[in-house]
Scaffold this motif. Structure first.
Motif, PDB file in Angstrom:
ATOM      1  N   VAL A  82       0.870  -1.176   0.000  1.00  0.00           N
ATOM      2  CA  VAL A  82       0.000   0.000   0.000  1.00  0.00           C
ATOM      3  C   VAL A  82       0.906   1.224   0.000  1.00  0.00           C
ATOM      4  CG1 VAL A  82      -1.837   1.235   1.205  1.00  0.00           C
ATOM      5  CG2 VAL A  82      -1.723  -1.275   1.307  1.00  0.00           C
ATOM      6  N   VAL A  83       0.794   2.031  -1.027  1.00  0.00           N
ATOM      7  CA  VAL A  83       1.754   3.110  -1.238  1.00  0.00           C
ATOM      8  C   VAL A  83       1.033   4.447  -1.388  1.00  0.00           C
ATOM      9  CG1 VAL A  83       3.574   3.973  -2.752  1.00  0.00           C
ATOM     10  CG2 VAL A  83       3.343   1.512  -2.373  1.00  0.00           C
ATOM     11  N   ILE A  84       1.404   5.383  -0.548  1.00  0.00           N
ATOM     12  CA  ILE A  84       0.894   6.752  -0.672  1.00  0.00           C
ATOM     13  C   ILE A  84       1.863   7.531  -1.556  1.00  0.00           C
ATOM     14  CG2 ILE A  84       0.441   8.896   0.572  1.00  0.00           C
ATOM     15  CD1 ILE A  84      -0.125   7.211   3.078  1.00  0.00           C
ATOM     16  N   VAL A  85       1.321   8.255  -2.517  1.00  0.00           N
ATOM     17  CA  VAL A  85       2.174   9.082  -3.377  1.00  0.00           C
ATOM     18  C   VAL A  85       1.859  10.548  -3.090  1.00  0.00           C
ATOM     19  CG1 VAL A  85       2.861   9.630  -5.724  1.00  0.00           C
ATOM     20  CG2 VAL A  85       2.211   7.276  -5.131  1.00  0.00           C
ATOM     21  N   GLY A  86       2.890  11.286  -2.695  1.00  0.00           N
ATOM     22  CA  GLY A  86       2.690  12.676  -2.302  1.00  0.00           C
ATOM     23  C   GLY A  86       2.637  13.627  -3.470  1.00  0.00           C
TER      24      GLY A  86
ATOM     25  N   GLU B 197      -9.694  -1.520  -8.938  1.00  0.00           N
ATOM     26  CA  GLU B 197     -10.725  -1.308  -7.917  1.00  0.00           C
ATOM     27  C   GLU B 197     -10.665   0.146  -7.462  1.00  0.00           C
ATOM     28  OE1 GLU B 197     -11.644  -2.721  -3.352  1.00  0.00           O
ATOM     29  OE2 GLU B 197     -10.269  -3.940  -4.567  1.00  0.00           O
ATOM     30  N   VAL B 198     -11.790   0.836  -7.535  1.00  0.00           N
ATOM     31  CA  VAL B 198     -11.810   2.247  -7.139  1.00  0.00           C
ATOM     32  C   VAL B 198     -12.434   2.376  -5.748  1.00  0.00           C
ATOM     33  CG1 VAL B 198     -12.612   4.568  -7.695  1.00  0.00           C
ATOM     34  CG2 VAL B 198     -12.031   2.965  -9.544  1.00  0.00           C
ATOM     35  N   TYR B 199     -11.663   2.923  -4.838  1.00  0.00           N
ATOM     36  CA  TYR B 199     -12.132   3.152  -3.469  1.00  0.00           C
ATOM     37  C   TYR B 199     -12.691   4.566  -3.442  1.00  0.00           C
ATOM     38  CZ  TYR B 199     -11.593   3.141   1.725  1.00  0.00           C
ATOM     39  OH  TYR B 199     -11.762   3.179   3.100  1.00  0.00           O
ATOM     40  N   GLU B 200     -14.025   4.643  -3.457  1.00  0.00           N
ATOM     41  CA  GLU B 200     -14.682   5.947  -3.586  1.00  0.00           C
ATOM     42  C   GLU B 200     -14.455   6.760  -2.314  1.00  0.00           C
ATOM     43  OE1 GLU B 200     -16.079   5.803  -6.702  1.00  0.00           O
ATOM     44  OE2 GLU B 200     -16.027   7.970  -6.507  1.00  0.00           O
ATOM     45  N   THR B 201     -13.939   7.965  -2.460  1.00  0.00           N
ATOM     46  CA  THR B 201     -13.656   8.766  -1.271  1.00  0.00           C
ATOM     47  C   THR B 201     -13.747  10.248  -1.609  1.00  0.00           C
ATOM     48  OG1 THR B 201     -12.100   9.054   0.567  1.00  0.00           O
ATOM     49  CG2 THR B 201     -11.140   8.789  -1.629  1.00  0.00           C
ATOM     50  N   THR B 202     -13.515  11.072  -0.613  1.00  0.00           N
ATOM     51  CA  THR B 202     -13.457  12.521  -0.816  1.00  0.00           C
ATOM     52  C   THR B 202     -12.166  13.025  -0.187  1.00  0.00           C
ATOM     53  OG1 THR B 202     -14.441  13.219   1.287  1.00  0.00           O
ATOM     54  CG2 THR B 202     -15.981  12.615  -0.466  1.00  0.00           C
ATOM     55  N   GLU B 203     -11.853  14.278  -0.432  1.00  0.00           N
ATOM     56  CA  GLU B 203     -10.596  14.808   0.085  1.00  0.00           C
ATOM     57  C   GLU B 203     -10.497  14.645   1.601  1.00  0.00           C
ATOM     58  OE1 GLU B 203     -10.051  18.823  -1.293  1.00  0.00           O
ATOM     59  OE2 GLU B 203      -9.656  18.158  -3.352  1.00  0.00           O
ATOM     60  N   TYR B 204     -11.577  15.024   2.289  1.00  0.00           N
ATOM     61  CA  TYR B 204     -11.476  15.047   3.750  1.00  0.00           C
ATOM     62  C   TYR B 204     -11.901  13.750   4.408  1.00  0.00           C
ATOM     63  CZ  TYR B 204      -9.707  19.625   3.210  1.00  0.00           C
ATOM     64  OH  TYR B 204      -8.887  20.654   2.846  1.00  0.00           O
TER      65      TYR B 204
ATOM     66  N   ASN C 253       0.053  -5.144  -8.430  1.00  0.00           N
ATOM     67  CA  ASN C 253      -0.945  -5.249  -7.356  1.00  0.00           C
ATOM     68  C   ASN C 253      -0.785  -4.230  -6.241  1.00  0.00           C
ATOM     69  OD1 ASN C 253      -2.388  -7.448  -8.462  1.00  0.00           O
ATOM     70  ND2 ASN C 253      -0.699  -8.795  -7.852  1.00  0.00           N
ATOM     71  N   LEU C 254      -0.272  -3.057  -6.570  1.00  0.00           N
ATOM     72  CA  LEU C 254      -0.181  -2.017  -5.547  1.00  0.00           C
ATOM     73  C   LEU C 254      -1.570  -1.488  -5.227  1.00  0.00           C
ATOM     74  CD1 LEU C 254       2.809   0.171  -6.838  1.00  0.00           C
ATOM     75  CD2 LEU C 254       2.861  -1.647  -5.094  1.00  0.00           C
ATOM     76  N   THR C 255      -1.753  -1.127  -3.958  1.00  0.00           N
ATOM     77  CA  THR C 255      -2.847  -0.222  -3.623  1.00  0.00           C
ATOM     78  C   THR C 255      -2.216   1.155  -3.541  1.00  0.00           C
ATOM     79  OG1 THR C 255      -4.144  -1.855  -2.432  1.00  0.00           O
ATOM     80  CG2 THR C 255      -4.499   0.442  -1.832  1.00  0.00           C
TER      81      THR C 255
ATOM     82  N   LYS D 279      -5.659  -1.427  -6.782  1.00  0.00           N
ATOM     83  CA  LYS D 279      -6.717  -0.646  -6.138  1.00  0.00           C
ATOM     84  C   LYS D 279      -6.230   0.790  -6.005  1.00  0.00           C
ATOM     85  CE  LYS D 279      -9.179  -0.636  -1.679  1.00  0.00           C
ATOM     86  NZ  LYS D 279      -9.294  -1.386  -0.413  1.00  0.00           N
ATOM     87  N   VAL D 280      -7.128   1.719  -6.275  1.00  0.00           N
ATOM     88  CA  VAL D 280      -6.725   3.118  -6.219  1.00  0.00           C
ATOM     89  C   VAL D 280      -7.628   3.873  -5.241  1.00  0.00           C
ATOM     90  CG1 VAL D 280      -8.081   3.684  -8.279  1.00  0.00           C
ATOM     91  CG2 VAL D 280      -6.229   5.193  -7.569  1.00  0.00           C
ATOM     92  N   ILE D 281      -6.978   4.624  -4.352  1.00  0.00           N
ATOM     93  CA  ILE D 281      -7.699   5.401  -3.347  1.00  0.00           C
ATOM     94  C   ILE D 281      -7.340   6.858  -3.557  1.00  0.00           C
ATOM     95  CG2 ILE D 281      -8.010   5.805  -0.872  1.00  0.00           C
ATOM     96  CD1 ILE D 281      -7.183   2.895  -0.392  1.00  0.00           C
TER      97      ILE D 281
END
Lengths: 310, 286
Positions: A33-37, A111-118, A59-61, A83-85
């Protein structure tokens, strides 16, 4: 009780974390699981992104910034992402919606993880604070909790107001691009930090790409500017956000963003030859960031650097 | 102070260690390289301990000095022992400075409660607490610390109002505290605290709360650890203090720890670094 005297005789060295981009990218494994800044078209750790594509990591998230840019689109197009968040993936006027992202989402290839900024910030915040969840009011009454069962509606026990309970979102890595860093993992931005401080807090390990490496004394001149302390990895990456901008250093390379966008439109329209030609030209057949910079037209970088003052 | 511990004769760079120096050296010896240390506030002893460890054997401790929210590395820097946790001059040693609220908010353990059940997993960068130092106006034999106050007569809430809990109830949820007191007497070390600012080890061990609970109670005269049931046990006395003296001057009953011993006095090297490079003004000897 046993309490042995301490001595300097066997003192270890302070740990240095500077390494090359390939060595750094190899730390990120299939399935991580990788956060990209960064944000939009700014401050993305491109040498690592390109190295992950070259290495055919799978297979990265990926968790994007609140406004993720085409760096995630590129990873999706290259087949690295399961999967993309991210609440947004695109580049505004350059590309209203990332084309690879769009194709992959429309065809269930990611796979799309539906979210919002906050909602996303609340989830990262919960992880950074060691909390299981946090409440957030955004998204109440929308399709979000229907599309994303992680978001649980509840009424707060004090005022009875409706909220969503959002779970902590844990990540193996945050990859953050900064202006300067020392060899001990202290990084400072050259301009806006966007969400990078929180992004780095939420991850278990942090990898920095830095426009330049500076002595520790330079960092200590202004500790208030330090965004990330004790990163696990630092990679020296001059012009490391190219073709995107790096705040304080250079602006977007619009021509090369346009070249990417054209390739990604080809991907969406299934012209894979054109897409693969782009990947080969700028990523697969370019062994490292140094060679990437050499491939750019002479004067191109200088122009982008000068434009920051124009 | 009612029972003054043996003191150095003057604020010189020679002579026997003061009781504060003994406490600082003992704490420094227990710090392990690579740990995340929060020095706390109003505590020149823990400032000195943490900096001594970083200069001597533990250059990779991630040290949040003071309550002032920055991380310092002083291995090769000349420092003076600050008298407050907010001294601006400390910023010269800082590599990052952040808002105070952020330190408390982001002390969160990685992975939440799972963190306490295993070893030490990789951590988020702002998780800065393995160990910290907590004071107490009262401390009892179960390791409960009270910073709130002492009850008054006739059911009054306070006969003495203490300084308040500050952040110790917060930080204990993620880090292991050393409780330190600067007086070793029956008024401070009591059978049962009037109010609880921070729980002793038991609640933590039962996994009732997220955290570990305190590791030691350290006083100018002695160090207590905790037995399996969470009761304080006398583990060491500092030079010049006997177990009998501790028994006579402690308000809770205790057993001797199986490995009870007299603490080894600070070595010449420890004292020379402490006095020469950390505390040239002799703050610990006043």
């Amino acid at each position: 009780m046993k309490l042995d005297p301490i001595t300097r005789a066997n003192r270890p060295k302070r740990k240095e974390v500077l390494m090359g981009e390939e060595e750094a990218a190899a730390l990120i494994k299939d399935g991580d699981v990788v956060i990209v800044g960064g944000f939009g078209t700014v401050n993305h750790p491109m040498p690592i992104i390109r190295a992950l594509i070259r290495r055919r990591v799978r297979n990265l998230t990926v968790i994007g910034a609140a406004t993720a840019g085409l760096e995630l689109d590129m990873l999706i197009g290259a087949g690295c992402v399961k999967k993309v968040i991210a609440p947004y993936i695109g580049a505004e006027l350059h590309a209203p919606v990332g084309n690879c992202f769009r194709y992959a989402a429309e065809n269930d290839e990611v796979e799309v993880y539906e979210t919002t900024e906050y909602l996303l910030y609340s989830q990262l915040d919960a992880a950074a604070r060691g909390l299981g969840f946090l409440p957030w009011r955004g998204g109440v009454g929308t399709s979000l909790p229907e599309l994303n069962k992680d978001y649980v509606p509840f009424n707060d026990p004090i005022n009875g107001e409706p909220y969503l309970a959002v779970p902590a979102l844990h990540a193996d890595w945050a990859i953050i691009h900064v202006g300067q860093a020392d060899v001990y993992g202290n990084g400072q931005h050259g301009g806006a930090r966007f969400g990078d401080r929180l992004l780095s807090r939420a991850a278990e390990r942090v990898m920095l790409t830095a426009e330049r490496i500076v002595p520790n004394a330079e960092i200590r001149k202004d500790p208030f500017k330090t965004s990330v302390a004790y990163a696990d990895v630092v990679v020296e990456a001059p012009y490391g956000s190219h073709p995107f901008a790096s705040h304080g250093f250079y602006v977007e390379d619009e021509d090369m963003i346009a070249e990417y966008v054209a390739a990604s439109v080809a991907y969406r329209k299934r012209d894979m030859a054109a897409w693969n030609a782009y990947l080969d030209r700028w990523i697969n057949n370019v062994p490292n960031h140094q060679e990437y910079l050499k491939k750019l037209d002479a004067g191109r970088i200088a122009h982008l650097v000068n434009a920051i003052h124009a | 102070m009612k029972n003054p511990a043996p003191q150095a004769s003057a604020a010189t760079a020679t002579g026997d260690p003061s009781w504060k120096e003994r406490m600082a050296v003992a704490l420094a010896r227990d710090i392990v390289d690579g740990e995340r240390i929060i020095s706390g506030a109003h505590t020149e002893i823990s400032f000195a301990a943490a900096m001594l460890a970083q200069k001597m054997h533990a250059p990779n401790i991630k040290l949040q000095l003071g309550g002032t929210c920055f991380l310092v590395n002083v291995i090769d820097l000349k420092v003076q022992l600050p008298k407050t946790s907010t001294d601006y001059r400390m910023l010269r040693w800082a590599e990052i400075a952040y808002d105070h609220m952020e330190t408390f908010m982001y002390f969160g353990a990685p992975g939440g409660r799972a963190y306490y059940k295993g070893g030490r997993p990789p951590t988020n960068k702002y998780y800065v607490g393995d160990k910290f130092f907590a004071g107490g106006i009262q401390v009892d034999g179960n390791g409960n610390a009270n910073m709130i106050g002492i009850k008054g007569k006739d059911g009054r809430k306070f006969g003495f109002r203490g300084p308040g809990t500050v952040g110790i109830a917060d930080i204990v949820t993620v880090a292991t505290p050393y409780i330190f007191v600067t007086h070793h007497d029956k008024r401070t070390l009591v059978d049962r605290v009037d109010y609880i600012s921070m729980h002793g080890p038991n609640g933590w061990r039962d996994n009732k709360y997220p955290g570990h609970g305190p590791k030691w109670i350290i006083t100018p005269r002695a160090i207590f650890t905790f037995d399996k049931s969470g009761k304080a046990q006398l583990a060491a006395t500092f030079a010049g203090t006997s177990a009998e003296w501790v028994r006579d001057n402690t308000g809770f009953s205790f057993a001797l720890a199986p490995d009870f011993s007299e603490a080894q006095e600070p070595t010449e090297e420890e004292l020379s670094v402490l006095r020469g490079e950390i505390d040239p003004d002799g703050v610990l000897r006043h």
